[in-house]
Design an enzyme around this catalytic site. Structure first.
Site, PDB file in Angstrom:
ATOM      1  N   GLY A 105       0.842  -1.195   0.000  1.00  0.00           N
ATOM      2  CA  GLY A 105       0.000   0.000   0.000  1.00  0.00           C
ATOM      3  C   GLY A 105       0.865   1.227   0.000  1.00  0.00           C
ATOM      4  N   CYS A 106       2.138   1.061   0.325  1.00  0.00           N
ATOM      5  CA  CYS A 106       3.019   2.216   0.185  1.00  0.00           C
ATOM      6  C   CYS A 106       4.298   1.770  -0.475  1.00  0.00           C
ATOM      7  CB  CYS A 106       3.304   2.837   1.532  1.00  0.00           C
ATOM      8  SG  CYS A 106       3.586   1.660   2.822  1.00  0.00           S
ATOM      9  N   ILE A 107       4.593   2.400  -1.572  1.00  0.00           N
ATOM     10  CA  ILE A 107       5.767   2.015  -2.354  1.00  0.00           C
ATOM     11  C   ILE A 107       6.730   3.185  -2.429  1.00  0.00           C
ATOM     12  CG2 ILE A 107       6.572   1.016  -4.499  1.00  0.00           C
ATOM     13  CD1 ILE A 107       4.265  -0.458  -2.884  1.00  0.00           C
TER      14      ILE A 107
END
Lengths: 107, 414
Positions: A105-107
């Site tokens: 969900g966070c890159i």
């Protein structure tokens, strides 16, 4: 007679990674969830367990822990309540307590 | 003739169309490209528009000009994909059959999902540079902003080009310094992430740079609502941040048509095989660009590398061979840091951004994970490269798979 005392993860031989997630998700038991939750300053109620169980079922189906949006949209738990149950980053905190890896969900 | 249908004529869809029709194995195939809108936006330009760098014609051009003339072009809304019938149904009732479908429908911002954001103060004291109209309106707001607190806020990850909000902060610092107003303008960067960026090493480097530029970072800030009258952001855990000018990066969602087709996750992103780019559960549907659910950056460079991978695998697909797991999550981003400088980062699923030289080991000319003027010029030059080479389907001298050559490894790479 034995008195049940709260064990630590170390005593149970449970390994955590650098970010505090279980190295081996198969090690997970409800008892471990209680211990990690206590570390986080959370006393698990039935409502907490509803979320944890949803997250674990999601993991079994999808092979990865759900994002916060998946918990609210698919699990039907309002975001605001999730922040009350698991303050400061609920998706990450639930995943940790549920013995899973860090959600993407966070890159 | 076999039919390949591309949904979406953005960076991924357009580049793919131009690359495919040049291939010898394309013989015997017919291409249809479907998109709802006619304008192609150079989205990296949205970052610079607010600072008066580009004009409209630099960033908006007709999609038609950039698609191959042999392609059938349909401007229409997709109602839904019907994998069971191997066809796409359009809102106007038309049905378009396919043998292979490529979903490249991208992602869009949804300010309406955050209470207070897109109400009476929208495009007045509340702005975004993630749309063309927003970037133009923000240019006006910045010109008249003389003092107060500028807050840059990311509503929720993932977003397109995760470095763009940081770049905006750096450029705002430069802009107000240049105008002699920096001591009267406070810049705050409020993000749901634990730090400046998503990857540890780059986060540290960029975090230091933010501190140097006197940009205050508020981390793990998950905005619940905006109070447009009191001018404050309120988080789910009851923290508040006041602003005079808010630059919001709203929630990103994939296309509605993906939701209508029941093919998306909770963000309408399509579950995608991380190495072959096949939509999970299908053997005739591929997903490219921002439309995937992959843990890779939603960025033009990633779309470009995915197109390379798809084209390589398409030949095998046509020959009935097994697809190769070619995509490695490669991403390559220029980060504008202001004052005529930039930072370049190069990374993939497994390797975080490392210092070094790019693309030639030891030679560069572009240093990795360090500020330099060359990187800034690289970013500006990219505008020309985008319109004239990338979209046109000319191959660029950057391999699709990330290379470790030129990267300095100090510690064990996780």
């Amino acid at each position: 007679m034995t008195v049940k005392t709260a064990k630590t993860l170390e005593e149970l031989g449970i390994q955590l990674d650098a970010e505090g997630f279980l190295v081996n998700p198969d090690d997970w038991t409800p008892e471990i969830a209680e211990i990690i939750a206590r570390e986080e300053g959370i006393e698990l109620t039935d409502r907490h367990w509803e979320v944890i169980n949803f997250v674990r079922t999601y993991y079994e189906e999808h092979g990865e822990p759900p994002t916060l949006r998946a918990i609210t949209k698919r699990g039907g738990i309002p975001t605001k309540e999730l922040y009350q149950l698991f303050p400061k980053g609920p998706a990450k905190k639930v995943a940790r307590i549920a013995g899973l890896g860090k959600p993407k969900g966070c890159i | 003739m076999k039919r390949l249908v591309i949904l979406g004529a953005g960076t991924a869809g357009t580049t793919l169309a131009n690359r495919l029709v040049k291939r010898p194995e394309w013989d015997g195939w017919h291409l249809t490209v479907i998109d709802a809108t006619r304008e192609h936006y150079y989205q990296p330009g949205f970052l610079l528009l607010p600072f008066g760098v580009y004009r409209k014609e630099d960033v908006v051009r007709p999609k038609r000009y950039y698609l191959p003339t042999s392609a059938e072009l349909i401007f229409a809304e997709v109602e839904r994909i019907r994998p069971d019938h191997k066809r796409v149904e359009l809102a106007d009732g038309r049905k378009v059959p396919y043998d292979v479908l490529v979903i490249a429908t991208g992602t869009d911002v949804h300010p309406e999902e955050t209470p207070g954001l897109q109400e009476h103060e929208w495009l007045r004291s509340i702005h975004t540079f993630y749309t063309f109209d927003g970037a133009v309106a923000l240019a006006r707001a910045l010109r008249t902003f003389k003092e107060g607190r500028l807050v840059i806020n990311i509503v929720e990850m993932p977003i397109k080009c995760p470095v763009a909000p940081l770049e905006f902060a750096f450029l705002a610092d430069w802009y107000f310094t240049h105008r002699g107003l920096r001591d009267r303008v406070e810049i705050v960067y409020a993000t749901p992430l634990p730090g400046a960026f998503t990857r540890p090493k780059a986060s540290e480097m960029l975090g230091n740079l933010l501190a140097e530029r006197n940009i205050k970072v508020v981390s793990e800030f998950n905005v619940m609502e905006v109070d447009p009258d009191k001018r404050l952001l309120r988080s789910y855990d009851e923290q508040e941040i006041e602003y005079d000018l808010l630059v919001s990066i709203p929630l990103h969602l994939g296309a509605e048509a993906i939701a209508r087709s029941e093919m998306g996750d909770e963000y309408n992103f399509v579950p995608t095989d991380r190495h072959t780019l096949l939509a999970k559960g299908y053997d005739d549907i591929f997903v490219l660009g921002d439309a995937t659910d992959l843990p890779a950056s939603k960025a033009g460079s990633v779309a470009h590398f995915q197109v390379d991978v798809f084209v390589e695998n398409f030949r095998r697909y046509v020959d009935g061979l097994e697809l190769l797991p070619l995509f490695d999550g490669h991403s390559n981003c220029f980060i504008e840091t202001g004052y005529g400088k930039g930072v370049l980062i190069d990374f993939n699923y497994d390797v975080e951004p490392l210092p070094g030289m790019f693309p030639l080991p030891g030679v560069g000319p572009m240093p990795l994970l360090r500020e330099s003027r060359v990187n800034h010029w690289g970013k500006l030059l990219f505008h020309w490269v985008y319109w004239n080479m990338l979209l046109r389907g000319h191959e660029l001298p950057i391999p699709a798979r990330m290379s470790m050559a030129g990267k300095e490894i100090e510690e064990a790479v996780s």
